[in-house]
Design a protein around this motif. Structure first.
Motif, short mmCIF file in Angstrom:
data_model
loop_
_atom_site.label_atom_id
_atom_site.label_comp_id
_atom_site.label_asym_id
_atom_site.label_seq_id
_atom_site.Cartn_x
_atom_site.Cartn_y
_atom_site.Cartn_z
N THR A 101 70.67 47.28 17.29
CA THR A 101 70.35 47.41 18.71
C THR A 101 69.56 46.21 19.23
O THR A 101 69.50 45.99 20.44
CB THR A 101 69.52 48.68 18.97
N ASP A 102 68.97 45.44 18.32
CA ASP A 102 68.08 44.35 18.74
C ASP A 102 68.27 43.16 17.80
O ASP A 102 68.07 43.27 16.59
CB ASP A 102 66.63 44.83 18.70
N ILE A 103 68.65 42.02 18.37
CA ILE A 103 68.78 40.77 17.60
C ILE A 103 67.94 39.70 18.29
O ILE A 103 68.13 39.42 19.48
CB ILE A 103 70.24 40.28 17.53
N ASP A 104 66.99 39.13 17.56
CA ASP A 104 66.17 38.05 18.09
C ASP A 104 66.18 36.88 17.10
O ASP A 104 65.56 36.94 16.04
CB ASP A 104 64.74 38.51 18.33
N LEU A 105 66.92 35.84 17.46
CA LEU A 105 67.01 34.64 16.64
C LEU A 105 66.45 33.43 17.38
O LEU A 105 66.85 32.29 17.15
CB LEU A 105 68.48 34.38 16.25
N SER A 106 65.51 33.68 18.28
CA SER A 106 64.95 32.62 19.13
C SER A 106 64.08 31.66 18.32
O SER A 106 63.58 31.99 17.25
CB SER A 106 64.10 33.24 20.24
N TYR A 107 63.94 30.46 18.88
CA TYR A 107 63.03 29.44 18.34
C TYR A 107 63.38 29.06 16.91
O TYR A 107 62.53 29.04 16.01
CB TYR A 107 61.57 29.91 18.42
N ASN A 108 64.63 28.78 16.67
CA ASN A 108 65.07 28.20 15.42
C ASN A 108 65.79 26.89 15.74
O ASN A 108 65.75 26.40 16.87
CB ASN A 108 65.98 29.18 14.68
N ASN A 109 66.42 26.33 14.76
CA ASN A 109 67.23 25.13 14.98
C ASN A 109 68.66 25.40 14.54
O ASN A 109 69.30 24.58 13.89
CB ASN A 109 66.66 23.93 14.22
N PHE A 110 69.17 26.58 14.89
CA PHE A 110 70.52 26.93 14.49
C PHE A 110 71.54 25.98 15.09
O PHE A 110 71.38 25.50 16.22
CB PHE A 110 70.84 28.36 14.92
N THR A 111 72.58 25.73 14.34
CA THR A 111 73.66 24.88 14.81
C THR A 111 74.97 25.66 14.72
O THR A 111 75.01 26.78 14.22
CB THR A 111 73.76 23.60 13.97
N GLY A 112 76.02 25.04 15.21
CA GLY A 112 77.32 25.69 15.17
C GLY A 112 77.58 26.52 16.42
O GLY A 112 76.90 26.37 17.44
N GLU A 113 78.54 27.41 16.33
CA GLU A 113 78.92 28.22 17.48
C GLU A 113 78.22 29.59 17.42
O GLU A 113 77.90 30.09 16.36
CB GLU A 113 80.43 28.43 17.51
N ILE A 114 78.01 30.17 18.60
CA ILE A 114 77.48 31.52 18.66
C ILE A 114 78.59 32.46 18.20
O ILE A 114 79.68 32.47 18.77
CB ILE A 114 77.03 31.86 20.09
N PRO A 115 78.35 33.26 17.15
CA PRO A 115 79.43 34.06 16.57
C PRO A 115 79.96 35.12 17.53
O PRO A 115 79.21 35.87 18.14
CB PRO A 115 78.78 34.70 15.34
N ILE A 116 81.27 35.18 17.63
CA ILE A 116 81.93 36.13 18.53
C ILE A 116 81.64 37.56 18.11
O ILE A 116 81.54 38.47 18.94
CB ILE A 116 83.45 35.87 18.56
N GLY A 117 81.47 37.80 16.81
CA GLY A 117 81.26 39.15 16.30
C GLY A 117 80.05 39.84 16.89
O GLY A 117 80.01 41.06 17.00
N ILE A 118 79.03 39.06 17.29
CA ILE A 118 77.83 39.64 17.87
C ILE A 118 78.17 40.43 19.13
O ILE A 118 77.60 41.49 19.40
CB ILE A 118 76.79 38.54 18.18
#
Length: 397
Positions: A101-118
Protein backbone atom coordinates in the motif's frame (compact mmCIF):
# COMPACT_ATOMS: atom_id res chain seq x y z
CA UNK A 1 -21.98 -42.78 16.48
CA UNK A 2 -23.15 -40.87 13.41
CA UNK A 3 -22.92 -37.62 15.37
CA UNK A 4 -19.36 -38.43 16.43
CA UNK A 5 -18.45 -39.19 12.84
CA UNK A 6 -19.87 -35.84 11.71
CA UNK A 7 -17.79 -33.87 14.25
CA UNK A 8 -14.71 -35.88 13.35
CA UNK A 9 -15.18 -35.00 9.68
CA UNK A 10 -15.80 -31.35 10.59
CA UNK A 11 -12.66 -31.26 12.72
CA UNK A 12 -10.68 -32.85 9.91
CA UNK A 13 -11.96 -30.26 7.42
CA UNK A 14 -11.18 -27.33 9.73
CA UNK A 15 -7.70 -28.71 10.42
CA UNK A 16 -7.10 -29.15 6.70
CA UNK A 17 -8.28 -25.59 5.96
CA UNK A 18 -5.99 -24.26 8.67
CA UNK A 19 -3.04 -26.14 7.23
CA UNK A 20 -3.84 -24.90 3.74
CA UNK A 21 -4.11 -21.32 5.00
CA UNK A 22 -0.81 -21.69 6.87
CA UNK A 23 0.89 -23.09 3.77
CA UNK A 24 -0.61 -20.35 1.63
CA UNK A 25 0.59 -17.69 4.09
CA UNK A 26 4.06 -19.21 4.12
CA UNK A 27 4.13 -19.27 0.32
CA UNK A 28 2.89 -15.67 0.12
CA UNK A 29 5.45 -14.29 2.56
CA UNK A 30 8.08 -16.39 0.79
CA UNK A 31 7.07 -14.69 -2.48
CA UNK A 32 7.44 -11.28 -0.81
CA UNK A 33 10.85 -12.23 0.54
CA UNK A 34 12.06 -13.44 -2.86
CA UNK A 35 10.90 -10.21 -4.50
CA UNK A 36 12.68 -8.07 -1.92
CA UNK A 37 15.87 -10.11 -2.13
CA UNK A 38 15.73 -9.60 -5.88
CA UNK A 39 15.41 -5.86 -5.27
CA UNK A 40 18.41 -5.96 -2.94
CA UNK A 41 20.45 -7.77 -5.60
CA UNK A 42 19.93 -4.81 -7.95
CA UNK A 43 21.30 -2.32 -5.43
CA UNK A 44 24.97 -1.95 -6.17
CA UNK A 45 25.89 0.44 -3.38
CA UNK A 46 24.86 0.16 0.27
CA UNK A 47 27.37 2.36 2.13
CA UNK A 48 25.85 1.77 5.57
CA UNK A 49 25.36 -1.98 4.91
CA UNK A 50 21.72 -1.71 5.95
CA UNK A 51 20.34 -4.01 3.32
CA UNK A 52 23.30 -6.36 2.98
CA UNK A 53 23.26 -7.28 6.67
CA UNK A 54 19.62 -6.91 7.67
CA UNK A 55 17.82 -8.12 4.57
CA UNK A 56 18.69 -11.76 5.03
CA UNK A 57 16.78 -15.02 4.63
CA UNK A 58 17.78 -15.84 8.21
CA UNK A 59 15.63 -12.96 9.50
CA UNK A 60 11.87 -12.76 9.15
CA UNK A 61 11.05 -10.39 6.31
CA UNK A 62 8.64 -8.55 8.60
CA UNK A 63 11.62 -7.61 10.81
CA UNK A 64 13.70 -6.14 7.98
CA UNK A 65 14.57 -2.45 8.12
CA UNK A 66 12.19 -0.46 5.95
CA UNK A 67 9.58 -3.23 5.81
CA UNK A 68 6.13 -3.19 7.38
CA UNK A 69 3.83 -6.21 7.34
CA UNK A 70 0.09 -6.25 7.80
CA UNK A 71 -1.17 -7.69 11.07
CA UNK A 72 -3.92 -9.72 9.41
CA UNK A 73 -2.23 -11.36 6.43
CA UNK A 74 1.42 -10.99 7.48
CA UNK A 75 2.23 -9.76 3.98
CA UNK A 76 4.51 -6.84 3.14
CA UNK A 77 2.37 -3.69 2.94
CA UNK A 78 4.98 -0.91 3.13
CA UNK A 79 8.47 -0.50 1.69
CA UNK A 80 10.83 2.37 2.54
CA UNK A 81 14.38 2.52 1.23
CA UNK A 82 16.63 5.53 1.66
CA UNK A 83 20.25 4.45 1.66
CA UNK A 84 21.71 6.90 -0.88
CA UNK A 85 22.36 4.08 -3.27
CA UNK A 86 23.60 4.10 -6.82
CA UNK A 87 21.45 1.41 -8.29
CA UNK A 88 19.30 0.02 -11.03
CA UNK A 89 15.71 0.01 -9.83
CA UNK A 90 13.94 -2.47 -12.04
CA UNK A 91 13.97 -5.89 -10.43
CA UNK A 92 11.64 -8.21 -12.35
CA UNK A 93 9.72 -9.55 -9.33
CA UNK A 94 8.94 -6.18 -7.74
CA UNK A 95 5.33 -6.24 -8.93
CA UNK A 96 4.73 -9.53 -7.08
CA UNK A 97 4.38 -7.61 -3.80
CA UNK A 98 0.63 -7.54 -4.29
CA UNK A 99 -0.29 -6.30 -0.82
CA UNK A 100 1.85 -3.18 -0.96
CA UNK A 101 0.00 0.00 0.00
CA UNK A 102 2.98 2.31 0.54
CA UNK A 103 6.25 2.60 -1.42
CA UNK A 104 8.79 5.28 -0.53
CA UNK A 105 12.07 5.19 -2.46
CA UNK A 106 12.78 8.93 -2.20
CA UNK A 107 16.23 10.48 -1.81
CA UNK A 108 18.31 7.79 -3.43
CA UNK A 109 20.40 7.77 -6.58
CA UNK A 110 18.41 5.17 -8.46
CA UNK A 111 19.02 4.89 -12.17
CA UNK A 112 17.22 3.22 -15.03
CA UNK A 113 13.52 3.28 -15.79
CA UNK A 114 10.64 3.47 -13.34
CA UNK A 115 9.32 -0.12 -13.36
CA UNK A 116 5.94 -0.54 -15.02
CA UNK A 117 4.99 -3.27 -12.55
CA UNK A 118 4.62 -0.72 -9.75
CA UNK A 119 1.64 0.78 -11.53
CA UNK A 120 -0.20 -2.56 -11.44
CA UNK A 121 -0.27 -2.85 -7.65
CA UNK A 122 -3.98 -2.59 -7.02
CA UNK A 123 -3.70 -1.84 -3.28
CA UNK A 124 -1.17 0.96 -3.64
CA UNK A 125 -2.07 4.21 -1.87
CA UNK A 126 1.24 6.08 -1.88
CA UNK A 127 4.12 5.97 -4.32
CA UNK A 128 7.07 8.27 -3.64
CA UNK A 129 10.17 8.23 -5.82
CA UNK A 130 11.18 11.85 -5.43
CA UNK A 131 14.71 13.17 -5.74
CA UNK A 132 16.09 10.41 -7.92
CA UNK A 133 17.10 12.63 -10.81
CA UNK A 134 19.05 9.97 -12.68
CA UNK A 135 15.92 8.03 -13.54
CA UNK A 136 14.52 7.81 -17.04
CA UNK A 137 10.90 8.88 -16.63
CA UNK A 138 9.90 9.35 -20.25
CA UNK A 139 6.09 9.47 -20.42
CA UNK A 140 5.99 7.42 -17.22
CA UNK A 141 2.78 9.07 -16.01
CA UNK A 142 0.78 7.19 -18.62
CA UNK A 143 1.42 3.86 -16.86
CA UNK A 144 -0.44 4.71 -13.67
CA UNK A 145 -3.87 3.13 -13.58
CA UNK A 146 -4.30 2.32 -9.89
CA UNK A 147 -7.62 3.57 -8.61
CA UNK A 148 -6.53 3.28 -4.96
CA UNK A 149 -3.59 5.70 -5.34
CA UNK A 150 -3.86 8.81 -3.14
CA UNK A 151 -0.31 10.20 -3.17
CA UNK A 152 2.01 10.30 -6.18
CA UNK A 153 5.34 12.02 -5.55
CA UNK A 154 7.77 12.09 -8.48
CA UNK A 155 9.65 15.29 -7.70
CA UNK A 156 12.99 15.48 -9.49
CA UNK A 157 12.60 11.98 -10.89
CA UNK A 158 13.53 12.57 -14.52
CA UNK A 159 9.89 12.74 -15.64
CA UNK A 160 9.40 14.04 -19.19
CA UNK A 161 6.61 14.28 -21.72
CA UNK A 162 3.11 15.69 -21.33
CA UNK A 163 0.78 15.51 -18.38
CA UNK A 164 -1.66 12.81 -19.59
CA UNK A 165 -5.16 14.08 -20.24
CA UNK A 166 -6.68 10.94 -18.70
CA UNK A 167 -4.55 10.95 -15.55
CA UNK A 168 -7.42 11.95 -13.28
CA UNK A 169 -9.76 9.42 -14.85
CA UNK A 170 -7.31 6.70 -13.89
CA UNK A 171 -6.47 8.13 -10.45
CA UNK A 172 -9.80 9.39 -9.17
CA UNK A 173 -8.81 9.15 -5.49
CA UNK A 174 -5.65 11.19 -5.93
CA UNK A 175 -5.11 13.72 -3.14
CA UNK A 176 -1.49 14.76 -3.70
CA UNK A 177 0.24 15.06 -7.07
CA UNK A 178 3.84 16.25 -6.83
CA UNK A 179 5.74 16.59 -10.11
CA UNK A 180 8.06 19.55 -9.49
CA UNK A 181 11.66 19.76 -10.72
CA UNK A 182 11.06 17.72 -13.87
CA UNK A 183 10.88 18.40 -17.61
CA UNK A 184 7.19 18.03 -18.26
CA UNK A 185 5.90 20.08 -21.17
CA UNK A 186 2.73 20.95 -23.03
CA UNK A 187 -0.34 22.41 -21.39
CA UNK A 188 -1.91 21.51 -18.08
CA UNK A 189 -4.94 19.50 -19.24
CA UNK A 190 -8.34 21.08 -18.69
CA UNK A 191 -9.76 17.89 -17.17
CA UNK A 192 -7.43 18.17 -14.17
CA UNK A 193 -10.76 18.99 -12.51
CA UNK A 194 -11.60 15.28 -12.60
CA UNK A 195 -9.15 14.85 -9.72
CA UNK A 196 -11.94 16.09 -7.48
CA UNK A 197 -10.24 14.92 -4.25
CA UNK A 198 -6.97 16.70 -5.04
CA UNK A 199 -5.57 18.71 -2.12
CA UNK A 200 -1.96 19.33 -3.17
CA UNK A 201 -0.87 20.00 -6.77
CA UNK A 202 2.83 20.70 -7.35
CA UNK A 203 3.88 21.30 -10.95
CA UNK A 204 6.64 23.82 -10.31
CA UNK A 205 9.87 24.08 -12.32
CA UNK A 206 8.74 22.28 -15.47
CA UNK A 207 8.24 23.50 -19.03
CA UNK A 208 4.47 23.91 -19.19
CA UNK A 209 3.53 26.39 -21.90
CA UNK A 210 0.66 27.91 -23.83
CA UNK A 211 -1.95 30.59 -23.61
CA UNK A 212 -5.21 30.43 -21.72
CA UNK A 213 -8.20 29.90 -24.05
CA UNK A 214 -11.44 31.21 -22.60
CA UNK A 215 -12.91 27.72 -22.36
CA UNK A 216 -9.75 25.99 -21.18
CA UNK A 217 -6.70 27.65 -19.72
CA UNK A 218 -3.02 26.98 -19.44
CA UNK A 219 -3.92 27.31 -15.82
CA UNK A 220 -7.18 25.55 -16.67
CA UNK A 221 -10.48 27.30 -16.01
CA UNK A 222 -11.81 24.01 -14.71
CA UNK A 223 -9.17 23.89 -12.01
CA UNK A 224 -11.74 25.92 -10.08
CA UNK A 225 -13.79 22.74 -9.77
CA UNK A 226 -11.15 21.07 -7.61
CA UNK A 227 -12.87 22.26 -4.47
CA UNK A 228 -10.68 20.38 -1.98
CA UNK A 229 -7.40 21.86 -3.23
CA UNK A 230 -5.27 23.36 -0.46
CA UNK A 231 -1.87 23.85 -2.10
CA UNK A 232 -1.19 24.83 -5.70
CA UNK A 233 2.41 25.13 -6.91
CA UNK A 234 2.78 26.01 -10.60
CA UNK A 235 5.69 28.41 -10.35
CA UNK A 236 8.73 28.50 -12.65
CA UNK A 237 7.04 27.34 -15.84
CA UNK A 238 6.26 29.25 -19.03
CA UNK A 239 2.57 29.88 -18.41
CA UNK A 240 0.98 32.84 -20.15
CA UNK A 241 -2.35 34.65 -20.24
CA UNK A 242 -4.45 35.85 -17.34
CA UNK A 243 -5.36 34.16 -14.08
CA UNK A 244 -8.76 32.48 -14.55
CA UNK A 245 -11.48 33.78 -12.25
CA UNK A 246 -12.56 30.23 -11.46
CA UNK A 247 -9.33 29.76 -9.52
CA UNK A 248 -10.79 32.02 -6.85
CA UNK A 249 -13.70 29.65 -6.33
CA UNK A 250 -11.38 27.28 -4.45
CA UNK A 251 -12.07 28.65 -0.99
CA UNK A 252 -9.98 25.85 0.58
CA UNK A 253 -6.70 27.19 -0.89
CA UNK A 254 -4.02 27.86 1.69
CA UNK A 255 -0.91 28.10 -0.52
CA UNK A 256 -0.78 29.64 -4.00
CA UNK A 257 2.56 29.80 -5.85
CA UNK A 258 2.45 31.12 -9.44
CA UNK A 259 5.69 33.10 -9.53
CA UNK A 260 8.22 33.09 -12.38
CA UNK A 261 5.80 32.68 -15.27
CA UNK A 262 4.55 35.14 -17.88
CA UNK A 263 1.09 35.74 -16.49
CA UNK A 264 -0.51 39.05 -17.39
CA UNK A 265 -3.62 41.07 -16.75
CA UNK A 266 -5.12 42.13 -13.44
CA UNK A 267 -5.06 40.52 -10.04
CA UNK A 268 -8.83 40.04 -9.76
CA UNK A 269 -10.85 41.40 -6.87
CA UNK A 270 -12.03 37.83 -6.32
CA UNK A 271 -8.67 37.19 -4.61
CA UNK A 272 -10.58 38.22 -1.50
CA UNK A 273 -12.58 34.97 -1.71
CA UNK A 274 -9.53 32.93 -0.66
CA UNK A 275 -9.92 33.72 3.03
CA UNK A 276 -7.86 30.68 4.14
CA UNK A 277 -4.83 31.70 2.10
CA UNK A 278 -1.53 31.81 4.02
CA UNK A 279 0.96 32.21 1.13
CA UNK A 280 0.36 34.31 -1.98
CA UNK A 281 3.35 34.34 -4.32
CA UNK A 282 3.04 35.93 -7.78
CA UNK A 283 6.40 37.61 -8.28
CA UNK A 284 8.20 37.72 -11.65
CA UNK A 285 5.15 37.91 -13.90
CA UNK A 286 3.59 40.67 -16.02
CA UNK A 287 0.57 41.49 -13.88
CA UNK A 288 -0.79 45.03 -14.15
CA UNK A 289 -3.35 47.36 -12.59
CA UNK A 290 -3.80 48.11 -8.91
CA UNK A 291 -3.53 45.75 -5.99
CA UNK A 292 -7.18 45.20 -5.04
CA UNK A 293 -8.45 46.24 -1.62
CA UNK A 294 -9.97 42.78 -1.28
CA UNK A 295 -6.51 41.50 -0.31
CA UNK A 296 -7.48 42.80 3.11
CA UNK A 297 -9.92 39.88 3.41
CA UNK A 298 -6.97 37.48 3.70
CA UNK A 299 -6.60 37.69 7.44
CA UNK A 300 -4.59 34.44 7.70
CA UNK A 301 -1.95 35.60 5.23
CA UNK A 302 1.67 35.07 6.30
CA UNK A 303 3.40 36.18 3.11
CA UNK A 304 2.41 38.25 0.11
CA UNK A 305 4.90 38.56 -2.73
CA UNK A 306 3.83 40.53 -5.80
CA UNK A 307 7.34 41.74 -6.63
CA UNK A 308 8.64 42.39 -10.15
CA UNK A 309 5.33 42.90 -11.90
CA UNK A 310 3.77 46.08 -13.32
CA UNK A 311 1.39 46.98 -10.52
CA UNK A 312 0.57 50.65 -10.14
CA UNK A 313 -1.45 52.82 -7.78
CA UNK A 314 -0.98 52.95 -4.03
CA UNK A 315 -0.61 50.11 -1.57
CA UNK A 316 -4.03 49.27 -0.09
CA UNK A 317 -3.98 50.45 3.51
CA UNK A 318 -5.73 47.22 4.51
CA UNK A 319 -2.51 45.27 3.88
CA UNK A 320 -0.97 47.00 6.89
CA UNK A 321 -3.79 45.73 9.06
CA UNK A 322 -3.27 41.98 8.45
CA UNK A 323 -1.79 41.00 11.80
CA UNK A 324 -0.62 37.56 10.58
CA UNK A 325 1.72 38.96 7.91
CA UNK A 326 5.40 38.08 8.21
CA UNK A 327 6.60 39.11 4.73
CA UNK A 328 5.40 41.94 2.47
CA UNK A 329 7.28 41.99 -0.86
CA UNK A 330 6.10 44.50 -3.44
CA UNK A 331 9.43 45.66 -4.85
CA UNK A 332 10.07 46.29 -8.55
CA UNK A 333 6.64 47.63 -9.56
CA UNK A 334 5.24 51.09 -10.34
CA UNK A 335 3.55 51.63 -7.00
CA UNK A 336 3.07 55.24 -5.95
CA UNK A 337 1.40 57.17 -3.13
CA UNK A 338 2.45 57.40 0.50
CA UNK A 339 3.05 54.90 3.22
CA UNK A 340 0.14 55.22 5.68
CA UNK A 341 0.94 57.27 8.78
CA UNK A 342 -0.83 54.60 10.84
CA UNK A 343 1.68 51.86 10.07
CA UNK A 344 3.00 50.42 13.32
CA UNK A 345 0.40 52.19 15.46
CA UNK A 346 -2.12 50.37 17.67
CA UNK A 347 -5.06 48.90 15.72
CA UNK A 348 -3.01 49.28 12.51
CA UNK A 349 -0.21 47.05 13.60
CA UNK A 350 1.86 44.33 11.98
CA UNK A 351 2.98 42.51 15.14
CA UNK A 352 4.56 39.59 13.29
CA UNK A 353 6.11 41.29 10.29
CA UNK A 354 9.80 40.53 9.79
CA UNK A 355 10.41 41.86 6.30
CA UNK A 356 8.99 44.74 4.26
CA UNK A 357 10.38 45.01 0.72
CA UNK A 358 9.14 48.04 -1.24
CA UNK A 359 12.25 49.04 -3.21
CA UNK A 360 12.18 50.02 -6.88
CA UNK A 361 8.80 51.80 -6.90
CA UNK A 362 7.56 55.42 -6.97
CA UNK A 363 6.43 55.71 -3.36
CA UNK A 364 6.76 59.26 -2.00
CA UNK A 365 6.14 61.32 1.10
CA UNK A 366 7.78 60.65 4.45
CA UNK A 367 8.54 57.39 6.11
CA UNK A 368 6.34 57.37 9.22
CA UNK A 369 8.31 57.24 12.45
CA UNK A 370 5.80 54.75 13.85
CA UNK A 371 7.39 52.08 11.64
CA UNK A 372 9.93 51.72 14.45
CA UNK A 373 7.15 50.14 16.53
CA UNK A 374 7.35 47.01 14.41
CA UNK A 375 9.43 45.12 16.94
CA UNK A 376 10.00 41.97 14.86
CA UNK A 377 11.08 43.84 11.74
CA UNK A 378 14.57 42.74 10.66
CA UNK A 379 14.57 43.69 6.95
CA UNK A 380 13.32 46.97 5.50
CA UNK A 381 14.04 47.77 1.83
CA UNK A 382 12.87 51.15 0.54
CA UNK A 383 15.56 51.94 -2.04
CA UNK A 384 14.84 53.66 -5.38
CA UNK A 385 11.66 55.44 -4.33
CA UNK A 386 10.81 59.12 -3.93
CA UNK A 387 10.77 59.49 -0.17
CA UNK A 388 11.51 62.87 1.38
CA UNK A 389 14.79 63.50 3.17
CA UNK A 390 12.95 63.16 6.49
CA UNK A 391 14.03 59.53 6.24
CA UNK A 392 16.98 60.65 8.39
CA UNK A 393 14.65 61.02 11.35
CA UNK A 394 14.01 57.29 11.25
CA UNK A 395 17.70 56.59 11.70
CA UNK A 396 17.72 58.56 14.92
CA UNK A 397 14.90 56.55 16.51
Amino acid sequence: MEKASFFQVLAFLLTSLHLLATCSLAMNISTDQSSLLSLRAHITSDPNHILSTNWSSSISVCNWIGITCGSRHQRVIALTISVSTNSVVKPPEFSHLRRLTDIDLSYNNFTGEIPIGIATLQNLKRFALGYNNKLNGSNVLSIFNTSTLKILDLREAGVTGDLPSDLCRCLRRLQTLTLGYNKLSGEIPRNISECSKLQVLMLFENNFVGTIPSELGTIPDKIGHVHNLKELFIEENKLTGSIPLTLFNISSLEVLYMNDNMLEGLLPRQIGNLTMLAWLTLYNNKLTGVIPDEVGNLQDLSAISLAFNDFSGSIPIVIFNISSLVIIALLGNHISGNLPSTIGKPHFSLPNVEGIFLGGNNINGVIPSSISNLTKLTALELYSNEFMVLFLNLLEI
